[in-house]
Enzyme design. Structure first.
Site, mmCIF file in Angstrom:
data_model
loop_
_atom_site.group_PDB
_atom_site.id
_atom_site.type_symbol
_atom_site.label_atom_id
_atom_site.label_comp_id
_atom_site.label_asym_id
_atom_site.label_seq_id
_atom_site.Cartn_x
_atom_site.Cartn_y
_atom_site.Cartn_z
ATOM 1 N N ALA A 44 -38.402 -30.261 1.192
ATOM 2 C CA ALA A 44 -38.840 -29.990 -0.191
ATOM 3 C C ALA A 44 -37.643 -29.436 -0.966
ATOM 4 O O ALA A 44 -37.722 -28.394 -1.607
ATOM 5 C CB ALA A 44 -40.029 -29.035 -0.226
ATOM 6 N N HIS A 49 -30.950 -25.770 -2.528
ATOM 7 C CA HIS A 49 -30.508 -26.388 -1.266
ATOM 8 C C HIS A 49 -29.257 -27.239 -1.494
ATOM 9 O O HIS A 49 -28.380 -27.319 -0.648
ATOM 10 C CB HIS A 49 -31.606 -27.280 -0.696
ATOM 11 C CG HIS A 49 -32.834 -26.544 -0.286
ATOM 12 N ND1 HIS A 49 -34.000 -26.608 -1.001
ATOM 13 C CD2 HIS A 49 -33.078 -25.725 0.772
ATOM 14 C CE1 HIS A 49 -34.916 -25.876 -0.405
ATOM 15 N NE2 HIS A 49 -34.393 -25.310 0.671
ATOM 16 N N GLN A 73 -43.249 -19.662 11.359
ATOM 17 C CA GLN A 73 -42.970 -18.664 10.321
ATOM 18 C C GLN A 73 -44.037 -18.626 9.235
ATOM 19 O O GLN A 73 -43.867 -17.933 8.239
ATOM 20 C CB GLN A 73 -41.581 -18.867 9.728
ATOM 21 C CG GLN A 73 -41.378 -20.138 8.924
ATOM 22 C CD GLN A 73 -39.916 -20.349 8.579
ATOM 23 O OE1 GLN A 73 -39.116 -20.777 9.405
ATOM 24 N NE2 GLN A 73 -39.524 -20.064 7.346
ATOM 25 N N GLN A 166 -28.893 -16.840 -0.712
ATOM 26 C CA GLN A 166 -29.023 -15.396 -0.973
ATOM 27 C C GLN A 166 -30.375 -15.071 -1.612
ATOM 28 O O GLN A 166 -30.749 -13.911 -1.701
ATOM 29 C CB GLN A 166 -27.880 -14.925 -1.886
ATOM 30 C CG GLN A 166 -26.545 -14.902 -1.154
ATOM 31 C CD GLN A 166 -25.361 -14.626 -2.060
ATOM 32 O OE1 GLN A 166 -25.519 -14.468 -3.272
ATOM 33 N NE2 GLN A 166 -24.182 -14.600 -1.488
HETATM 34 O O1 PAF Z 1 -35.098 -20.663 4.475
HETATM 35 C C1 PAF Z 1 -35.704 -21.587 5.063
HETATM 36 O O2 PAF Z 1 -35.884 -22.693 4.545
HETATM 37 C C2 PAF Z 1 -36.237 -21.344 6.462
HETATM 38 O O3 PAF Z 1 -36.706 -20.049 6.614
HETATM 39 C C3 PAF Z 1 -35.228 -21.697 7.565
HETATM 40 C C4 PAF Z 1 -34.007 -20.795 7.509
HETATM 41 C C5 PAF Z 1 -34.791 -23.152 7.423
HETATM 42 C C6 PAF Z 1 -35.881 -21.522 8.940
HETATM 43 O O4 PAF Z 1 -36.993 -22.337 9.079
#
Ligand code: PAF
Length: 306
Positions: A44, A49, A73, A166
């Protein structure tokens, strides 16, 4: 722009990384130590990113991104279910940013025996702020990041760097601690927050905001920047005023707003005077269907001038 190669298994990832590093190592006549950048994501993808991928591209011979929505998570199964999955568009963005390889494993590849019995513990730092409302979240993040670092880690001498935003300040602090405390041979790089024109930090969850909630959410960066301006002008940070600004907005339900040490995320002592050292303002709020987090460095003038 070229489409990056997609690999689905850890074995394929290892051999693709080895091949790419060998090619990079011989490209300059075989003199230098090649470098590898890893950009872990849950897909996504947005401009935040893209900034991670571009930072990795600028600093490394070979760039790998991972796309894996990590169930470990998520506390809320509904949040996991509705998390946007947009691999085709993600590959376009990663290709445009110059990523070479994309690791997009299945859940069975990452957790072949189901949810892992042994996990990385985020300790006391993982229990505060985001951790307080999402128990186990950071253990899940650290566990998957540990696996991704192990899988991607070069088998030959190479510089190995991993890139994180960050915007997720607590996640970044925890990943740095994990890498230091558990001797991961990776340099952890933090990349600045990317903001839209209204100041809102880019997030995969912003797509769930309708226009009224989006407009309301912009109060969060406004309050952060108001604090940062006061601090950079040498005034005491007026946290109460920043909180009041957010609380006036009826569509925003504030969770926390605090000033912390940027490395330890320990709350800075409430001092009526100007900040003596840099701090970090952290904020989290529910805005309609989503929970948003944001942060901004608070830099007192002596440091700002350096
Ligand atoms: O920040 C994210 O997108 C996620 O927490 C990560 C670091 C890819 C771990 O799944």
């Amino acid at each position: 722009m070229s489409t990056p190669r997609v690999v689905r298994s850890a074995a394929e990832l290892r051999s693709a990384v080895a091949g790419a590093l060998a090619a990079a190592g011989t490209a300059g006549g075989g003199t230098g130590v090649p470098s590898l950048g890893l950009v872990p994501t849950m897909g996504a993808l947005h401009q935040g990113h893209r900034a991670l991928a571009e930072a990795a591209r600028a600093e490394n011979d070979v760039v790998v991104a991972s796309v894996f929505v990590n169930p470990l998570q998520f506390n809320d199964p509904e949040d996991l279910r509705r998390y946007p999955r947009t691999l085709e568009a993600d590959l376009d963005l990663l290709g445009a940013a110059g990523v070479d390889l994309v690791f997009a494993p299945s859940e069975a590849e990452v957790y072949p025996d189901g949810a892992p019995l042994v996990r990385v513990s985020s300790g006391e730092l993982g229990a505060r702020y985001e951790g307080a409302s999402r128990p186990g979240h950071f253990d899940g993040v650290l566990t998957v990041v540990a696996k991704l670092l192990h899988w991607t880690q070069p088998a030959v001498p190479a510089h190995f760097r991993a890139y994180f935003g960050q915007k997720d300040a607590q996640q970044l602090a925890l990943i740095r601690r994990m890498a230091a405390d558990l001797n991961f041979p990776a340099e952890i790089r933090g990349v600045p927050v990317v903001r839209a024109a209204d100041g809102l930090a880019e997030s995969s969850r912003n797509v769930f905001l309708d226009s009224a909630h989006r407009e309301a959410a912009a109060v969060l960066p406004r309050a952060l920047f108001a604090l940062a301006h006061r601090v950079s002008a040498g005034h005491p940070p007026d946290l109460a005023a920043a909180v009041a600004l957010v609380e006036v907005e009826p569509l925003v339900e504030l969770d926390y707003f605090d000033i912390v040490d940027p490395h330890t995320l320990q709350q800075l002592p409430a001092d009526p005077g100007p900040l003596q050292k840099p701090g970090l303002a952290l904020v989290a709020a529910r805005v309609g269907p989503v929970r948003l987090i944001d942060n901004l460095p608070l830099v007192p003038p002596a440091r700002a001038a350096r």
